[in-house]
Design an enzyme around this catalytic site. Structure first.
Site, PDB file in Angstrom:
ATOM      1  N   ASP A   1       1.809   4.519   2.037  1.00 51.08           N
ATOM      2  CA  ASP A   1       1.717   4.950   3.423  1.00 51.08           C
ATOM      3  C   ASP A   1       0.801   6.182   3.497  1.00 51.08           C
ATOM      4  O   ASP A   1       0.398   6.740   2.467  1.00 51.08           O
ATOM      5  CB  ASP A   1       3.113   5.269   3.961  1.00 51.08           C
ATOM      6  CG  ASP A   1       3.183   5.181   5.470  1.00 51.08           C
ATOM      7  OD1 ASP A   1       2.685   4.190   6.035  1.00 51.08           O
ATOM      8  OD2 ASP A   1       3.731   6.107   6.096  1.00 51.08           O
TER       9      ASP A   1
ATOM     10  N   ASP B   1       0.849  -1.197   0.000  1.00 45.15           N
ATOM     11  CA  ASP B   1       0.000   0.000   0.000  1.00 45.15           C
ATOM     12  C   ASP B   1       0.880   1.242   0.000  1.00 45.15           C
ATOM     13  O   ASP B   1       2.085   1.170   0.252  1.00 45.15           O
ATOM     14  CB  ASP B   1      -0.898   0.012   1.239  1.00 45.15           C
ATOM     15  CG  ASP B   1      -0.092   0.051   2.530  1.00 45.15           C
ATOM     16  OD1 ASP B   1      -0.136   1.082   3.215  1.00 45.15           O
ATOM     17  OD2 ASP B   1       0.595  -0.950   2.861  1.00 45.15           O
TER      18      ASP B   1
END
Length: 257
Positions: free
Chosen positions: A206, A204
């Site tokens: 951050d 992902d």
């Protein structure tokens, strides 16, 4: 004898269909789990799940010293860490792989060394990762057409919480990926003059990003990355020879005070 050790991270707890388990006692307590000895594509490896088989150990409670010591006791000379990370850069995208070449330690409470006295060593960590293994892992991923970055700075935070937005914006000025489990694993391997490299899987962006992914998407990406990591290991392990041509084995030379 297994000369390659693999430390599994979030999402990868099983590596071999058949293995022998060995319970290792260390001067630093118990490792995260029993070490599994088996073969991957004809190469004998020692596999240790960093968080335990059922992921019961949070990153700040992992007994990193016991884990590295146990692999060393079994004759391991090369270690590959498998880490799930967040991205601090727009062009390091979820689903991609990073082979980091630098790190920043932002942990706070961990046991960072084997040498608490009376022996004192100060090893050089200028180039903390094994260049030989890094090159093999990167080339293997490229040949498999897996999106991969051949360099990156990994900042390690204490956890178990994630960063605030302010922290994330600060970290991205200095690093490319962020996680909770690289340190002190990498430096402890260095203190035993072992080779160490990481396959970092981006799950992902951050929280600096205005478009963070949701939990379901993270889980989907972790499953995709699990397949990629297994493919990289399967094809790279036969290329990693026991004879070490790198300088990792020399880290303790001239380091004793």
């Amino acid at each position: 004898m297994a000369y390659i050790g693999i430390i599994g991270g979030s999402g990868l707890y099983d590596l071999m269909p058949e293995s022998t388990k060995k319970v290792i006692e260390t001067p630093f307590g118990n490792p995260s789990d029993a070490v599994e000895i088996g073969e991957v594509n004809g190469v004998e490896v020692a596999f240790l799940p960093r968080h335990g088989k059922k992921h019961t150990i949070p990153p700040h409670k992992v007994n990193y010293r016991a884990n590295i010591w146990a692999l060393h006791e079994l004759g391991v000379e090369r270690i590959i860490g498998l880490n799930a990370v967040g991205s601090l850069r727009e062009d390091y995208k979820p689903g991609e792989i990073v082979i980091p070449d630098q790190y920043i330690d932002f942990t706070k409470r961990r046991d960072l060394t084997f040498y608490d006295g009376p022996q004192v060593y100060h090893i050089s960590e200028a180039d903390p990762f094994c260049p030989e293994m890094n090159s093999i892992l990167y080339d293997t991923a490229r040949n498999l057409k897996i999106p991969v970055h051949n360099s990156g700075t990994y900042i390690t935070i204490e956890g178990p919480r994630f960063s605030t937005r302010a922290e994330s914006k600060m970290f991205r000025q200095f690093a490319d990926i962020i996680g909770m489990t690289l340190v002190p694993e990498v430096s402890l391997a260095g203190e035993l003059a072992l080779c160490y490299s990481v396959i970092a899987s981006i799950t992902d962006y951050d929280v600096w990003s205005t478009k963070p992914v949701d939990a379901r998407e993270v889980m989907n990406i972790m499953k995709q990355n699990d397949h990629k990591v297994r493919d990289i290991l399967f094809n790279a392990l036969p290329l990693i020879k026991k004879e070490r041509k790198c300088s990792c084995s020399l880290r303790l030379d001239n380091a004793k005070m």
